[in-house]
Design an enzyme around this catalytic site. Structure first.
Site, PDB file in Angstrom:
ATOM      1  CG  HIS A  77     -44.877  -0.858   1.359  1.00  0.00           C
ATOM      2  ND1 HIS A  77     -45.261   0.424   1.546  1.00  0.00           N
ATOM      3  CD2 HIS A  77     -45.883  -1.482   0.790  1.00  0.00           C
ATOM      4  CE1 HIS A  77     -46.456   0.574   1.104  1.00  0.00           C
ATOM      5  NE2 HIS A  77     -46.868  -0.572   0.650  1.00  0.00           N
TER       6      HIS A  77
ATOM      7  CD  GLU B 290     -43.787 -13.007  15.155  1.00  0.00           C
ATOM      8  OE1 GLU B 290     -43.296 -12.803  14.048  1.00  0.00           O
ATOM      9  OE2 GLU B 290     -44.626 -12.258  15.690  1.00  0.00           O
TER      10      GLU B 290
ATOM     11  CG  ASP C 162     -40.008 -10.967  13.661  1.00  0.00           C
ATOM     12  OD1 ASP C 162     -39.064 -10.180  13.460  1.00  0.00           O
ATOM     13  OD2 ASP C 162     -41.171 -10.771  13.273  1.00  0.00           O
TER      14      ASP C 162
ATOM     15  CB  CYS D 239     -46.384 -18.557   8.993  1.00  0.00           C
ATOM     16  SG  CYS D 239     -46.305 -17.537  10.470  1.00  0.00           S
TER      17      CYS D 239
HETATM   18  C1  PEP Z   1     -42.081 -14.111  10.996  1.00  0.00           C
HETATM   19  O1  PEP Z   1     -41.607 -13.282  11.770  1.00  0.00           O
HETATM   20  O2  PEP Z   1     -41.567 -15.202  10.747  1.00  0.00           O
HETATM   21  C2  PEP Z   1     -43.338 -13.824  10.296  1.00  0.00           C
HETATM   22  C3  PEP Z   1     -43.945 -14.738   9.595  1.00  0.00           C
HETATM   23  O3  PEP Z   1     -43.802 -12.562  10.355  1.00  0.00           O
HETATM   24  P1  PEP Z   1     -43.179 -11.321   9.558  1.00  0.00           P
HETATM   25  O4  PEP Z   1     -42.188 -11.845   8.572  1.00  0.00           O
HETATM   26  O5  PEP Z   1     -44.330 -10.641   8.903  1.00  0.00           O
HETATM   27  O6  PEP Z   1     -42.569 -10.527  10.641  1.00  0.00           O
HETATM   28 MG    MG Z   2     -42.814 -11.624  12.476  1.00  0.00          MG
END
Ligand code: PEP
Ligand code: MG
Length: 757
Positions: A363, A604, A628, A675
């Site tokens: 967080h 992911e 992930d 992303c």
């Molecule tokens: C990721 O897993 O790359 C992602 C963008 O999501 P988060 O980092 O929020 O798990």
């Molecule tokens: Mg993720």
């Protein structure tokens, strides 16, 4: 055996500093193994040798004074081989090096085991006996087990000394580095302000004061308040509580009456320590010595002292709530940083953050990224009680924290900060230029957001869309599930600010390490458990409220895209789209003028990589969550500092997976974006562009750097580089090849500051 191990580790754990930890080790081990000698030698890199730091059985005059060079003697051999050495006749061994000062002559048998922490040998634990006999396999195993368990404690105790600028043998040290994981990139230099949880004796920092009378008065008043409480409890419980238990209050009263504890605190205060620190110090010392007692009854008195002193501490803190001073170069440090701690600090004074617990996706780290604050999380060996007021360097790029910096090192980091500033100013010129290569290949740079402040910063950087709005961020900041209406107004802000550019809203992605305080998920294996879409499909009421809020928020703007996290099967997409369609129909029936959004899935999991084609066919776009994906392909917890060196998105298997996803999505004619943090690493971004990603979505702070690199090279060169690295077999070699290529293209200046590994 297990009991003996446990009790030694527990005793060592409660030691107040390195010296007492080592003294406990040598006395308890020689007792448990019935050996005449037990010694600990620790590596002191300042003198390039192993120093005899503690011994039971050897001459005490030698302790702290005798050392062996690297590789010298049997101790050197154990350290060098990082393996035990077990000898019947130590002095017959070619490596034996006699140290007359220690008086070890009569001791013939020798067993030495290395003390290893995070792959490095901290020192050697040795037992010796007069009798010529081999230590048996059980004894060897006992010492190895013990050493493995003690390594972390010794490392922590060493770190406490290092913070004060001394090496194990008392030499001056500098540039003490502690490793964690990056929470937010960037470098900050400043003064540590340690925030500690209330009424917790273990975490009160030591602070100096000048108004000693005031502190004494505070302490005496708080002590009196606890006395009054105890007398009242004693009176009020007459007749309700068994006499035996009521007696406890009397015991407490006597402990307070007996001025031994109070006197020690007063002495400390008179020496210039603030009342809270003095109380905590004295209490912790007493608790430690009671905990070490072999008598069970006396051991339990440790709990009473803790309880009593915590009550006094609570009064002290209530009477004088700590008005923490935040210097203008504050580095906020805590065992576990929380967003409310951040909120206390005037924004202009906050330079960086350090948290002992937590991870890059905690967080606070998410908030820190939004605020552009260099942050290091999970610095598990950091002795924070010693840090208040100390100069610290936060290296958010490499996930490291440095104390006692030498002038040279400080200068180097200051240069980095300056270069960053110059670079950032220079990059502002390309804000409104398109992100295209020198040979006119166009890539779209979008941003990842969570808070509305991220949106404002992103627009400033010339972002062309939001590729990932982490909707769990407003959920994390709330005290209960936000209502449909509350969600709709939060979502509307993001959609409106970016309109007419697309905004990709990810459905609630909790679980893993993202726990909502009002919806705790306790699991042994949270990253492989109830996470992301698995949670929301099991709670269609939460999912549907969120979708309705998103759709309502997009009325009239029509720039909404919905994205599904943690998809592992086609059936999850079917179930999710049914719920999205249902929410859409309901809203139409309720008379809202909603438009059906574009829907996409996140790739992911390895399962989704292999099914990318089928998944792409079912949706409008796919987006790779490389954070992930890297963790699941490599089986490396993305937040665990112990294995952080294994977490690397340049691993050939990760690159092959990414390339495969692009090709599969494109064969279905679908847009593919990425992303994860990788997209914001300029070197990685070049490879991703060459693979054919249509959109790179990143933290806004890296957007202009990525744009600058892409504008400086050609797609041809990027594709050549990609072909070359796809033939390489390990992540480090690939990273070097990418760095080299960008160096040759003259854009290496942009690399150091934003690389992910
Ligand atoms: C990721 O897993 O790359 C992602 C963008 O999501 P988060 O980092 O929020 O798990
Ligand atoms: Mg993720």
């Amino acid at each position: 055996m297990l009991d003996r191990l446990r009790s030694i580790v527990q005793a060592v754990n409660s030691a107040k500093d390195l010296r007492s930890a080592l003294d406990i080790i040598v006395s308890r081990v020689s007792e448990a193994m019935d050996t005449e000698v037990c010694s600990v030698y620790l590596l002191d890199s300042d003198i390039n040798g192993h120093v005899l730091m503690a011994s039971q059985g050897l001459k005490q005059e030698a302790v702290g004074h005798v050392s062996l060079g690297l590789g010298e003697g049997l101790v050197g051999l154990v350290a060098q081989q990082a393996e035990p050495v077990n000898l019947v006749d130590a002095d017959q061994h070619p490596s034996f090096h006699f140290l007359p000062e220690t008086g070890e002559e009569p001791f013939k048998s020798f067993l030495g085991v290395p003390i290893i922490h995070h792959r490095s040998v901290l020192g050697v634990l040795v037992v010796q006996n007069r009798e010529r006999r081999r230590f048996d396999a059980g004894e060897e195993a006992f010492l190895i087990t013990l050493s493995a368990q003690l390594a972390g404690v010794i490392a922590h105790a060493e770190a406490t000394g290092a913070i004060q600028g001394t090496s194990p043998s008392g030499h001056k040290t500098a540039d003490t580095t502690f490793s964690g994981v990056s929470g937010s990139s960037g470098v900050a230099i400043g003064t540590a302000v340690v925030i500690f949880p209330p009424a917790d004796l273990r975490h009160v920092p030591m602070r100096a004061v000048t108004d000693i009378d005031h502190e004494l008065e505070l302490f005496n008043n708080s002590l009196q308040a606890v006395r009054n409480d105890m007398s009242a409890l004693y009176e009020n419980t007459a007749g309700h509580m068994p006499e035996g238990e009521r007696e406890l209050f009397n015991v407490y009263l006597h402990m307070l009456d007996d001025d031994a504890l109070g006197r020690e605190v007063v002495e400390q205060i008179r020496n210039g320590v603030w009342a809270q620190g003095a109380l905590a110090h004295v209490a912790n010392e007493h608790v430690r010595s009671f905990e070490l007692m072999s008598d069970k009854y006396l051991r339990e008195r440790a709990v009473d002292i803790k309880d009593l002193c915590s009550r006094v501490l609570a009064y002290l803190q209530e009477r004088e709530p700590v008005k923490t001073e935040y210097p203008e170069d504050t580095i906020l440090v805590s065992e576990e940083l929380t967003p409310s701690m951040l909120a206390e600090v005037p924004k202009e004074n906050l330079r960086g953050l350090i948290s002992v617990k937590g991870s890059g996706s905690s967080h606070v780290a998410i908030l820190a990224r939004g605020m552009g604050l260099p942050t290091v999380m999970g610095v598990v060996d950091l002795p924070i009680n010693q840090l208040d007021g100390k100069e610290m360097i936060v290296d958010g790029y490499n996930g490291q924290v440095i104390s006692n910096p030498t002038d040279q090192l400080r200068q180097r980091f200051q240069d980095t900060i300056r270069e960053e500033d110059v670079l950032t100013q220079g990059l502002a010129d390309i804000k409104d230029l398109p992100c295209e290569t020198a040979d006119h290949h166009r890539v779209h740079l979008w941003v990842n957001t969570g808070l509305i402040s991220d949106v404002i910063r992103s627009l400033d950087q010339g972002a062309e869309g939001i590729g990932l709005f982490r909707t769990e961020v407003p959920f994390l900041l709330s005290e209960r599930f936000p209502s449909e209406q509350e969600q709709a107004s939060i979502y509307r802000e993001q959609l409106q600010a970016f309109s007419p550019m697309p905004v990709t809203m990810r459905t609630l992605d909790v679980g893993g390490d993202k726990d909502l305080p009002y919806f705790p998920i306790e699991e042994a294996n949270p990253f492989l458990g109830w996470r992301g879409i698995r949670v929301t499909l099991d709670h269609p009421e939460i999912f549907s409220a969120q979708i309705r809020a998103m759709l309502k928020a997009s009325i009239g703007l029509n720039n909404l895209q919905i994205m599904l996290p943690m998809i592992s099967s086609v059936s999850e997409v079917v179930a999710s789209t049914q719920l999205i369609k249902k929410a859409y129909r309901e809203l139409l029936q309720e008379g809202h003028d909603v438009k059906y959004p574009r829907v996409g899935v996140m790739i992911e999991l390895p399962a989704a990589v292999y099914q990318a084609r089928s998944l792409a066919r079912m949706v409008d776009f796919v987006s790779v969550g490389s954070n992930d994906l890297t963790q699941y392909i490599l089986a490396v917890d993305r937040n665990n500092p112990r294995v952080a060196n294994l977490y690397n998105s340049f691993h050939p298997s990760v690159l092959q997976a990414l390339r495969h996803v692009v090709s599969e999505a494109h064969q279905e004619g679908k847009q593919v974006s990425i992303c994860g943090e990788m997209a914001g690493d300029p070197g990685a971004a070049v490879l991703l562009m060459a693979m054919g990603f249509d959109v790179l979505s990143m933290n806004s702070s890296t957007l202009l750097k990525v744009k600058s690199v892409i504008r400086s090279i050609t797609m041809d060169a990027a594709q050549d580089l990609l072909e070359q690295v796809m033939l390489l077999e390990d992540a480090q070699t690939i990273r070097s090849a990418v760095d080299m290529a960008l160096y040759n293209a003259g854009v290496d200046r942009l690399l150091r500051s934003s690389r992910i590994h």
